[in-house]
Design a protein around this motif. Structure first.
Motif, short mmCIF file in Angstrom:
data_model
loop_
_atom_site.label_atom_id
_atom_site.label_comp_id
_atom_site.label_asym_id
_atom_site.label_seq_id
_atom_site.Cartn_x
_atom_site.Cartn_y
_atom_site.Cartn_z
N ARG A 1 -6.14 -20.88 -31.27
CA ARG A 1 -5.41 -20.51 -32.31
C ARG A 1 -4.95 -21.66 -33.40
NH1 ARG A 1 0.21 -18.16 -30.89
NH2 ARG A 1 0.73 -20.48 -30.53
N GLU A 2 -4.63 -22.73 -32.81
CA GLU A 2 -4.19 -23.95 -33.74
C GLU A 2 -5.30 -24.79 -34.24
OE1 GLU A 2 -1.25 -22.34 -31.53
OE2 GLU A 2 -2.47 -23.49 -30.31
N ASN A 3 -6.51 -24.26 -33.90
CA ASN A 3 -7.62 -25.32 -34.12
C ASN A 3 -8.83 -24.65 -35.05
OD1 ASN A 3 -7.41 -28.14 -32.89
ND2 ASN A 3 -6.65 -26.73 -31.29
N ILE A 4 -8.26 -23.09 -35.40
CA ILE A 4 -9.33 -22.42 -36.35
C ILE A 4 -8.55 -22.38 -37.85
CG2 ILE A 4 -10.21 -20.33 -36.96
CD1 ILE A 4 -11.27 -21.41 -34.45
N LEU A 5 -9.34 -22.82 -38.73
CA LEU A 5 -8.84 -22.83 -40.06
C LEU A 5 -9.33 -21.71 -40.70
CD1 LEU A 5 -9.72 -26.70 -41.09
CD2 LEU A 5 -7.42 -25.57 -40.96
N ALA A 6 -10.65 -21.25 -40.64
CA ALA A 6 -11.29 -20.18 -41.31
C ALA A 6 -12.46 -19.44 -40.27
CB ALA A 6 -11.80 -20.54 -42.59
N LEU A 7 -12.70 -18.39 -40.91
CA LEU A 7 -13.87 -17.59 -40.08
C LEU A 7 -14.61 -16.77 -41.16
CD1 LEU A 7 -11.69 -15.71 -37.16
CD2 LEU A 7 -13.10 -18.01 -36.84
N GLU A 8 -15.84 -16.58 -40.71
CA GLU A 8 -16.81 -15.54 -41.34
C GLU A 8 -16.63 -14.34 -40.17
OE1 GLU A 8 -20.65 -15.92 -43.73
OE2 GLU A 8 -21.16 -15.88 -41.59
N VAL A 9 -16.57 -12.99 -40.61
CA VAL A 9 -16.47 -12.07 -39.93
C VAL A 9 -17.28 -10.87 -40.21
CG1 VAL A 9 -15.12 -10.63 -38.21
CG2 VAL A 9 -14.23 -12.91 -38.88
N VAL A 10 -18.03 -10.27 -39.31
CA VAL A 10 -18.73 -9.03 -39.66
C VAL A 10 -18.19 -8.02 -39.22
CG1 VAL A 10 -20.87 -7.48 -39.60
CG2 VAL A 10 -21.00 -10.16 -39.61
#
Length: 464
Positions: free
Chosen positions: A158-167
């Protein structure tokens, strides 16, 4: 609209990257724990976001379930296609797309494993710190909100994700978050997806926080006469503000497992495995400070490891805990479970778990990332022995209730998947209904990893 129609259309899209052989299906129906083999109807191997989008458009139109899978190391059956349909194998989407060393972040595909990622980062002087033990895929770690041995210092996924691409379920591709280190715009969809176990969308790209490789690293072990002394040593260490990189508890049964599995030769007493990061002087100071605290609780057998190969051997042994636990139950499967409690309640929770295992006549180990109040129990079971399975179920229920009574959660790391749905109402109460609303809004046909996370509608709602 049927699964068979979806498979026909996907075969036209993917060719030989849609597998329907019994061998491939059986392979994707396996898991690390006690769940029976649950093969999907077919296995799809996408190689791009565009292909994932096309697959989901087809499956959405045909009402075909889609269950994403990476390294298949999850411990609550998250990757099992219990309603059939397509197993979406993300392992071919395994590239590092961009390393932004100056900004301490990297953009990766979900199928890359944490060890492969850190190998690619080695020349940059940076590393990705989240270490759940297994060489899990980054996408799977994000979907289950994994943590691990280093969470006490560097946080969880949770603390180490800045952004995502999600389908999304209908094939729409969205982006959440940016490379900037913070934002105050809109709903936080990034962290809604983190921990959603593939039930809300399929992650196809991730922007990760990175850390600098520390100048100096040292590991150490010590042992105690009781679990209470070991845990109270941890509590005082954390309360003292000592910046531990890792602080892991092994009870005497876990040590017995390591001795059986890896001929570790350790005295069968509760142990702490430790790691310190920083400058040469800082590491030396941290070790000295911890030694003073440990001495107050009767620690003995202090050993240090500063050479890289010695540290690697120590943590390789720790990371084999799942298999070492299984070694205590010859011919049996392992029923792993975990909870997380406030650090001040940790000793009571661990001792209660040990007493419950003895009361129920079960062989169980305890190992934990105790610096943040999270620990795991590994119960040896024979799935064909109904009485033993019932006692194991009683143990997991008692452990979950202990965690909730002490102000904790029924899982700090493994997630919900199949095994812990029954506790969702007790932990979250009326909030479960709002979780259902989110699921309905984002996946109205219920094709994304159906049967996971949320409890069945008919399950008792006493807590609500």
């Amino acid at each position: 609209m049927t699964i068979a129609n979806a498979i026909t259309r996907l075969a036209d899209l993917l060719g030989d990257r849609l597998a329907t052989s019994a061998a491939e299906r059986t392979l994707h129906g396996q898991n690390e724990t006690y769940y029976p083999n649950t093969p999907p109807d077919a296995v799809a191997y996408p190689e791009s976001t565009e292909e994932v989008s096309a697959i989901l458009r087809i499956c959405h139109a045909e009402d075909c379930p889609v269950t994403p899978v990476g390294a298949a190391s999850s411990l609550e059956g998250q990757h099992l296609a219990i309603h059939g349909g397509i197993s979406l194998d993300m392992t071919r989407m395994n590239r590092v797309l961009q390393v932004n060393a100056e900004d301490l972040n990297a953009v990766v595909q979900p199928g890359i494993t944490r060890m492969a990622l850190n190998e690619e980062l080695r020349t940059t002087g940076l590393f990705f710190p989240v270490d759940p033990g297994a060489d899990a895929s980054i996408g799977g770690m994000t979907a289950t909100r994994a943590s691990g041995t280093t969470a006490v210092r560097y946080g969880t996924m949770r603390e180490n994700i800045l952004a995502l691409e999600v389908v999304m379920a209908d094939g729409t591709v969205i982006r959440t978050g940016t490379r900037a280190r913070k934002s105050s715009t809109g709903y936080d969809l990034t962290h809604l997806m983190v921990g959603s176990e593939g039930t809300l969308g399929i992650i196809t790209e991730l922007t990760l926080r990175l850390q600098g490789i520390p100048e100096a690293t040292a590991a150490a072990t010590c042992r105690f006469t009781s679990v209470e002394d070991a845990v109270n040593c941890v509590i005082l260490t954390i309360q003292s503000g000592l910046p531990m990189a890792r602080i892991e508890l092994l009870d005497h049964m876990m040590v017995r497992g390591f001795n059986a599995y890896a001929d570790a030769g350790l005295p069968e007493m509760p142990h702490l495995f430790l790691e310190f990061h920083g400058s040469e002087a800082g590491v030396a100071e941290q070790m000295a400070q911890f030694g003073e605290i440990a001495a107050e609780f009767g620690a003995e057998g202090w050993k240090t490891a500063t050479k890289a190969e010695d540290r690697t051997a120590l943590w390789k042994m720790r990371h084999s805990a799942h298999y070492a636990s299984a070694a205590l139950g010859t011919g049996k499967r392992l029923w792993p479970t975990d909870v997380c409690v406030p650090i001040s309640q940790l000793a009571e929770a661990v001792v209660q778990a040990q007493e419950d295992a003895v009361r129920l006549g079960l062989t169980s180990t305890i190992v934990g990332h105790v610096g943040d109040g999270n620990f795991h129990a590994g119960i040896s079971v024979n799935p064909d022995d109904a009485d033993e399975m019932a006692r194991a179920e009683d143990f997991t229920v008692a452990l979950a209730k202990t965690a909730l009574r002490l102000g904790g959660t029924v899982s700090g790391e493994h997630g919900i998947g199949l095994g812990k749905q029954k506790f969702m109402h007790e932990e979250h109460g009326p909030a479960v209904a709002y979780m259902r609303s989110i699921k309905q809004a984002l996946d109205p046909k219920g094709i994304l990893n159906p049967g996971k996370m949320l409890p069945p509608e008919g399950l008792a709602r006493a807590a609500e």
